[in-house]
Enzyme design. Structure first.
Site, PDB file in Angstrom:
ATOM      1  N   TYR A 161       4.504  -5.333  -3.590  1.00  0.00           N
ATOM      2  CA  TYR A 161       3.953  -4.477  -4.627  1.00  0.00           C
ATOM      3  C   TYR A 161       2.475  -4.437  -4.324  1.00  0.00           C
ATOM      4  O   TYR A 161       1.793  -5.456  -4.385  1.00  0.00           O
ATOM      5  CB  TYR A 161       4.260  -5.030  -6.024  1.00  0.00           C
ATOM      6  CG  TYR A 161       5.645  -4.647  -6.511  1.00  0.00           C
ATOM      7  CD1 TYR A 161       6.089  -3.342  -6.381  1.00  0.00           C
ATOM      8  CD2 TYR A 161       6.476  -5.575  -7.118  1.00  0.00           C
ATOM      9  CE1 TYR A 161       7.350  -2.974  -6.834  1.00  0.00           C
ATOM     10  CE2 TYR A 161       7.737  -5.208  -7.568  1.00  0.00           C
ATOM     11  CZ  TYR A 161       8.163  -3.907  -7.422  1.00  0.00           C
ATOM     12  OH  TYR A 161       9.393  -3.547  -7.854  1.00  0.00           O
ATOM     13  N   THR A 189       6.888  -1.080  -1.443  1.00  0.00           N
ATOM     14  CA  THR A 189       7.581  -0.290  -2.471  1.00  0.00           C
ATOM     15  C   THR A 189       6.614   0.722  -3.076  1.00  0.00           C
ATOM     16  O   THR A 189       5.570   0.352  -3.615  1.00  0.00           O
ATOM     17  CB  THR A 189       8.173  -1.220  -3.546  1.00  0.00           C
ATOM     18  OG1 THR A 189       9.079  -2.102  -2.895  1.00  0.00           O
ATOM     19  CG2 THR A 189       8.905  -0.427  -4.627  1.00  0.00           C
ATOM     20  N   HIS A 302      15.121   3.377  -6.539  1.00  0.00           N
ATOM     21  CA  HIS A 302      14.983   2.091  -7.229  1.00  0.00           C
ATOM     22  C   HIS A 302      16.208   1.825  -8.131  1.00  0.00           C
ATOM     23  O   HIS A 302      16.099   1.242  -9.203  1.00  0.00           O
ATOM     24  CB  HIS A 302      13.690   2.075  -8.052  1.00  0.00           C
ATOM     25  CG  HIS A 302      13.049   0.727  -8.208  1.00  0.00           C
ATOM     26  ND1 HIS A 302      12.042   0.269  -7.390  1.00  0.00           N
ATOM     27  CD2 HIS A 302      13.257  -0.276  -9.096  1.00  0.00           C
ATOM     28  CE1 HIS A 302      11.657  -0.941  -7.778  1.00  0.00           C
ATOM     29  NE2 HIS A 302      12.388  -1.300  -8.807  1.00  0.00           N
ATOM     30  N   ARG A 305      16.019   3.011 -11.890  1.00  0.00           N
ATOM     31  CA  ARG A 305      15.271   2.231 -12.876  1.00  0.00           C
ATOM     32  C   ARG A 305      13.876   2.777 -13.156  1.00  0.00           C
ATOM     33  O   ARG A 305      13.185   2.277 -14.042  1.00  0.00           O
ATOM     34  CB  ARG A 305      15.143   0.778 -12.396  1.00  0.00           C
ATOM     35  CG  ARG A 305      16.480   0.101 -12.224  1.00  0.00           C
ATOM     36  CD  ARG A 305      16.370  -1.154 -11.369  1.00  0.00           C
ATOM     37  NE  ARG A 305      15.610  -2.223 -11.956  1.00  0.00           N
ATOM     38  CZ  ARG A 305      16.055  -3.066 -12.874  1.00  0.00           C
ATOM     39  NH1 ARG A 305      17.293  -2.943 -13.314  1.00  0.00           N
ATOM     40  NH2 ARG A 305      15.288  -4.031 -13.330  1.00  0.00           N
ATOM     41  N   GLY A 356      21.286  -4.212  -4.394  1.00  0.00           N
ATOM     42  CA  GLY A 356      20.547  -4.940  -5.414  1.00  0.00           C
ATOM     43  C   GLY A 356      21.468  -5.581  -6.424  1.00  0.00           C
ATOM     44  O   GLY A 356      21.896  -6.730  -6.290  1.00  0.00           O
TER      45      GLY A 356
HETATM   46  C1  LIG Z   1      16.677  -6.599 -11.693  1.00  0.00           C
HETATM   47  C2  LIG Z   1      16.066  -5.796 -10.585  1.00  0.00           C
HETATM   48  C3  LIG Z   1      14.807  -6.128 -10.124  1.00  0.00           C
HETATM   49  C4  LIG Z   1      14.238  -5.414  -9.061  1.00  0.00           C
HETATM   50  N1  LIG Z   1      13.033  -5.828  -8.575  1.00  0.00           N
HETATM   51  C5  LIG Z   1      12.518  -5.192  -7.507  1.00  0.00           C
HETATM   52  C6  LIG Z   1      11.331  -5.672  -6.896  1.00  0.00           C
HETATM   53  O1  LIG Z   1      10.768  -6.654  -7.313  1.00  0.00           O
HETATM   54  N2  LIG Z   1      10.846  -4.983  -5.833  1.00  0.00           N
HETATM   55  C7  LIG Z   1      11.459  -3.852  -5.334  1.00  0.00           C
HETATM   56  O2  LIG Z   1      10.981  -3.256  -4.372  1.00  0.00           O
HETATM   57  N3  LIG Z   1      12.603  -3.415  -5.884  1.00  0.00           N
HETATM   58  C8  LIG Z   1      13.139  -4.060  -6.936  1.00  0.00           C
HETATM   59  N4  LIG Z   1      14.332  -3.616  -7.451  1.00  0.00           N
HETATM   60  C9  LIG Z   1      15.007  -2.465  -6.838  1.00  0.00           C
HETATM   61  C10 LIG Z   1      15.947  -2.919  -5.700  1.00  0.00           C
HETATM   62  O3  LIG Z   1      15.233  -3.403  -4.603  1.00  0.00           O
HETATM   63  C11 LIG Z   1      16.817  -1.759  -5.206  1.00  0.00           C
HETATM   64  O4  LIG Z   1      16.009  -0.665  -4.835  1.00  0.00           O
HETATM   65  C12 LIG Z   1      17.831  -1.275  -6.244  1.00  0.00           C
HETATM   66  O5  LIG Z   1      18.320  -2.340  -7.011  1.00  0.00           O
HETATM   67  C13 LIG Z   1      18.974  -0.595  -5.510  1.00  0.00           C
HETATM   68  O6  LIG Z   1      19.946  -0.160  -6.350  1.00  0.00           O
HETATM   69  P1  LIG Z   1      21.303  -0.997  -6.666  1.00  0.00           P
HETATM   70  O7  LIG Z   1      20.908  -2.038  -7.676  1.00  0.00           O
HETATM   71  O8  LIG Z   1      22.180   0.045  -7.209  1.00  0.00           O
HETATM   72  O9  LIG Z   1      21.789  -1.601  -5.374  1.00  0.00           O
HETATM   73  C14 LIG Z   1      14.918  -4.319  -8.498  1.00  0.00           C
HETATM   74  C15 LIG Z   1      16.200  -3.984  -8.968  1.00  0.00           C
HETATM   75  C16 LIG Z   1      16.781  -4.719  -9.988  1.00  0.00           C
HETATM   76  C17 LIG Z   1      18.176  -4.361 -10.436  1.00  0.00           C
HETATM   77  O1  LIG Z   2      12.719  -4.365 -12.428  1.00  0.00           O
HETATM   78  C1  LIG Z   2      12.382  -3.794 -11.401  1.00  0.00           C
HETATM   79  O2  LIG Z   2      12.995  -2.831 -10.940  1.00  0.00           O
HETATM   80  C2  LIG Z   2      11.211  -4.272 -10.717  1.00  0.00           C
HETATM   81  O3  LIG Z   2      10.856  -3.707  -9.735  1.00  0.00           O
HETATM   82  C3  LIG Z   2      10.514  -5.453 -11.252  1.00  0.00           C
HETATM   83  C4  LIG Z   2      10.821  -6.712 -10.784  1.00  0.00           C
HETATM   84  C5  LIG Z   2      10.229  -7.822 -11.339  1.00  0.00           C
HETATM   85  C6  LIG Z   2       9.325  -7.708 -12.359  1.00  0.00           C
HETATM   86  C7  LIG Z   2       9.030  -6.458 -12.811  1.00  0.00           C
HETATM   87  C8  LIG Z   2       9.607  -5.332 -12.249  1.00  0.00           C
END
Ligand SMILES: Cc1cc2nc3c(=O)[nH]c(=O)nc-3n(C[C@H](O)[C@H](O)[C@H](O)COP(=O)(O)O)c2cc1C
Ligand SMILES: O=C(O)C(=O)c1ccccc1
Length: 408
Positions: A161, A189, A302, A305, A356
């Site tokens: 990040y 990201t 993402h 989300r 994820g």
């Molecule tokens: C709980 C949660 C936290 C995530 N945290 C991050 C993160 O810290 N950094 C990031 O690049 N993507 C984050 N992501 C996105 C994932 O890397 C990924 O792009 C996404 O989950 C893919 O979709 P899927 O859950 O359907 O496989 C997060 C996703 C979830 C569900």
């Molecule tokens: O939740 C997320 O998708 C995400 O990228 C994240 C992960 C950790 C803390 C805050 C946001």
């Protein structure tokens, strides 16, 4: 850039997981975890506090992007070939100059401590055991060094990040630490310089990054540059004013404004290795990524989300892969739930996919073992689906759009 293959822990094909289960069955040993991928979410939900479940399962706004992701996989159907004679499916793929045993990568997910005490280290170990690279999030509940140690000889990547340019010193510090700790690629990201509008988290008034126990800010709290900057600003150590320090760190890694294409030169100067841009959704941006000289992109929204009402990530994949797939490595995520979904994403042009939520559910219901179960199940089904579809390898010459039919 190194091209050494990482340690190959097993020569068994992923489909052997099924035989292992049936052999144990003959001895009266039942599997510990369900093989029904549609159950993994509910198994996690049963165990987790509502806030943690809301966080992992939650999405932007009305969940439309998430639903579009899911629906997009159903718009493609696999059309198997017959009497194709080959021994076993070759799942190996070359990504970012690395030989991967499998076209699967663990997506970066923040604050894994919320789901299980095995947290980042357990996930990294699970990945190492089944030859799936691990990606550590900047928002981790473990330090860069701690996660690396747990990951051992497993292949690992670091997700950034990216702070605003006023905090270049902190960015450089994270990159140096990641390099020193053996992370082999940098995933930057681009879609989350601030968290999206997420009703589940808002209903629980829950931001995992801003917990009183400060478990999602470990990378900041263990960072020497952040620590000394915080000391300068406040006259205090981070431990003396945790909530202020956590807020300060969160504003650094989620600044609310994006950096620009022109800033990528800075990252290239300070990261000696492959760079992957995560969150690409347009052909224009994919082409800019090529011009910027990075080695890969993740076509991703993402997991639905961040922005509600978005096009499914899978819908954009074919045209992006057509435009840049011969120049950089095109990876994919958002919405993969099973082996057949992986077949479709690879056929539509991805060289490898990230998952994820499925593994986070596994972590919640079974710790490291649960993650291993999920990864082995996804790979086992991928292996058998390709074998049974007459596709001898994941190479584009075998696995491409010819194996799919659009079925609106
Ligand atoms: C709980 C949660 C936290 C995530 N945290 C991050 C993160 O810290 N950094 C990031 O690049 N993507 C984050 N992501 C996105 C994932 O890397 C990924 O792009 C996404 O989950 C893919 O979709 P899927 O859950 O359907 O496989 C997060 C996703 C979830 C569900
Ligand atoms: O939740 C997320 O998708 C995400 O990228 C994240 C992960 C950790 C803390 C805050 C946001």
């Amino acid at each position: 850039m190194s091209t050494h293959p990482h340690v190959h822990k097993t020569s068994e094909r992923p489909a052997a997981y099924q035989q292992e289960i049936y052999s144990k069955g003959l001895k009266g040993i039942k599997p510990r975890f369900s093989f029904d991928v549609t159950q993994w979410g509910s198994m996690a939900k049963e165990i987790l506090p509502a806030s943690a479940w809301g966080y992992v399962h939650g999405n932007a706004g009305t969940r439309e992007t998430y639903e579009n992701n899911r629906k997009s996989f159903k718009k493609w159907a696999i059309v198997p070939n017959r009497l194709v004679k080959f021994d076993k499916v070759d799942l190996t793929t070359k990504v970012l100059g690395l030989e991967l045993n499998n076209p699967l990568i663990i997506a970066p997910v923040g604050v894994l401590q919320i789901f299980h005490e095995d947290k980042e280290g357990g996930v990294a170990k699970a990945g190492g055991n089944v030859n799936v690279p691990y990606t550590l999030s900047t928002a981790a509940a473990s330090s860069i060094e701690e996660a690396a140690e747990a990951s051992g000889d497993g292949l690992r990547f670091f997700q950034l990040y990216w702070p605003s340019r006023g905090h270049d010193d902190i960015t450089i510090s994270m990159l140096k630490r990641a390099k020193a700790a053996g992370y082999r690629a940098l995933f930057v990201t681009l879609d989350t310089y601030i968290l999206g509008w997420r009703p589940d988290d808002e209903n629980h008034a829950y931001n995992p990054f801003l917990r009183p126990d400060a478990i999602g800010v470990e990378i900041g709290f263990s960072d020497p540059v952040f620590r000394s900057k915080f000391k300068q600003m406040t006259g205090k150590q981070v431990e003396e004013d945790m909530s202020n320090a956590a807020r300060t760190w969160s504003q650094i890694v989620f600044p609310g404004v994006s950096n620009g294409w022109e800033d990528l030169d800075f990252l290239k100067q300070h990261w000696d290795g492959p760079i992957v841009l995560k969150g690409i959704q347009t052909v224009a941006d994919a082409k800019k990524a090529v011009s910027a000289g990075v080695q890969g992109i993740v076509v991703s929204n993402h997991g639905g989300r961040q922005v509600d009402g978005c096009i499914a990530s899978l819908e954009m994949l074919p045209e992006i892969a057509d435009a840049v797939g011969d120049k950089i490595d095109v990876l994919f995520d958002s919405g993969i739930t099973c082996g057949a979904d992986i077949v479709k994403a690879l056929a539509l042009g991805a060289k490898a996919v990230l998952v994820g939520r499925p593994y986070v559910y596994g972590l919640a219901f079974g710790g490291q073992d649960g993650v291993e179960h999920v990864l082995k199940s996804l790979l086992g089904e991928l292996d058998l689906s390709l074998q049974l579809s007459g596709v001898p390898s994941v190479n584009k010459k075998h696995l491409n759009r010819d194996i799919l039919r659009r079925v609106e």
